[in-house]
Scaffold this active site. Structure first.
Site, PDB file in Angstrom:
ATOM      1  N   GLY A  44      39.403 -13.843  11.121  1.00 52.65           N
ATOM      2  CA  GLY A  44      39.647 -13.718  12.542  1.00 52.65           C
ATOM      3  C   GLY A  44      38.498 -14.158  13.388  1.00 52.65           C
ATOM      4  O   GLY A  44      37.552 -14.685  12.894  1.00 52.65           O
ATOM      5  N   SER A  45      38.582 -13.914  14.664  1.00 52.80           N
ATOM      6  CA  SER A  45      38.224 -14.990  15.526  1.00 52.80           C
ATOM      7  C   SER A  45      37.493 -14.722  16.816  1.00 52.80           C
ATOM      8  O   SER A  45      36.824 -15.616  17.264  1.00 52.80           O
ATOM      9  CB  SER A  45      39.497 -15.702  15.867  1.00 52.80           C
ATOM     10  OG  SER A  45      40.399 -14.776  16.369  1.00 52.80           O
ATOM     11  N   ARG A  46      37.645 -13.572  17.425  1.00 55.18           N
ATOM     12  CA  ARG A  46      37.044 -13.420  18.748  1.00 55.18           C
ATOM     13  C   ARG A  46      36.833 -11.944  19.081  1.00 55.18           C
ATOM     14  O   ARG A  46      37.632 -11.087  18.726  1.00 55.18           O
ATOM     15  CB  ARG A  46      37.965 -14.056  19.788  1.00 55.18           C
ATOM     16  CG  ARG A  46      37.501 -13.920  21.222  1.00 55.18           C
ATOM     17  CD  ARG A  46      38.417 -14.721  22.124  1.00 55.18           C
ATOM     18  NE  ARG A  46      38.405 -14.249  23.487  1.00 55.18           N
ATOM     19  CZ  ARG A  46      39.187 -14.712  24.447  1.00 55.18           C
ATOM     20  NH1 ARG A  46      40.052 -15.668  24.184  1.00 55.18           N
ATOM     21  NH2 ARG A  46      39.118 -14.222  25.664  1.00 55.18           N
TER      22      ARG A  46
END
Length: 216
Positions: A185-187
């Site tokens: 995941g990512s942010r």
């Protein structure tokens, strides 16, 4: 050192790699093809190991600073209306994590966990304008003695399929300790009080537990 959230995946990947290496060696007579398959298997194994790495970054908590909760690039610094908890304007600082970044989430400040909520949602790419409010995410609010209440939001991306959040309402958060993990995941978005002295710039590389996001 590897994060505990990756233990099952790493074990499965290890067994699979051994199987690939052995079967390729026994069943494939063409040398270059055998080598190619073994190298591809080894490449993906190394990628999994690096994704779940958890470098030791123990720090002494500092009430007058907000540290980066994750590794990545600062992609947003702007005033926004935060509608879930604060229901007013906040200063948002967003950190985007690429697949090669460390994906451990750490507490950016010390304090009491006042709010913790999981939201199912979509899997838009992390830089999509609506990712912060429409993607799968968790929102956590910590009450800090210097900054007041701040929120961090773990946001899933196009590849992320599971957000792990350890923060529970009533917990005492200690700056720099493990707060969760975003698998593939990512942010992470930070929502700070207006007027907070931000210490980073757009496109700057942030390192979890090392980069100072803001000063009190």
């Amino acid at each position: 050192m590897f994060h505990k959230e990756g233990s099952k995946i790493i074990l499965f990947a290890s067994v699979l790699l051994v199987a690939i290496l052995l079967l390729a060696g026994e069943l494939i007579d063409i040398a270059w093809l055998r080598m190619a398959i073994q190298l591809i298997g080894l490449f993906f194994y190394v990628m999994i190991l690096q994704f779940f790495r958890n470098p030791n970054r123990t720090i002494a908590p500092n009430e007058n600073s907000i540290v980066a909760p994750v590794d990545g690039k600062v992609v947003v610094i702007e005033e926004v209306f935060e509608e879930e908890y604060f229901k007013d304007k906040r200063l948002m600082v967003s950190i985007f994590m690429s697949p090669i970044n460390v994906h451990v989430t750490r507490y950016a400040v010390s304090g009491k966990v006042k709010y913790s909520k999981y939201h199912p949602g979509k899997y838009l790419v992390a830089w999509h304008p609506k990712a912060s409010t429409e993607n799968e995410r968790t929102s956590v609010v910590i009450e800090n003695s210097v900054f007041g209440e701040i929120m961090y939001r773990q946001i899933a991306g196009a590849l992320a399929k599971r957000i792990v959040n350890y923060a529970q309402e009533g917990d005492v958060a200690v700056q720099g300790t493990d707060a969760g993990f975003i698998k593939f995941g990512s942010r992470v978005d930070l929502y700070l009080p207006l007027g907070t002295k931000v210490n980073v710039k757009l496109q700057e590389k942030a390192i979890g537990n090392k980069t100072i996001i803001a000063l009190g």
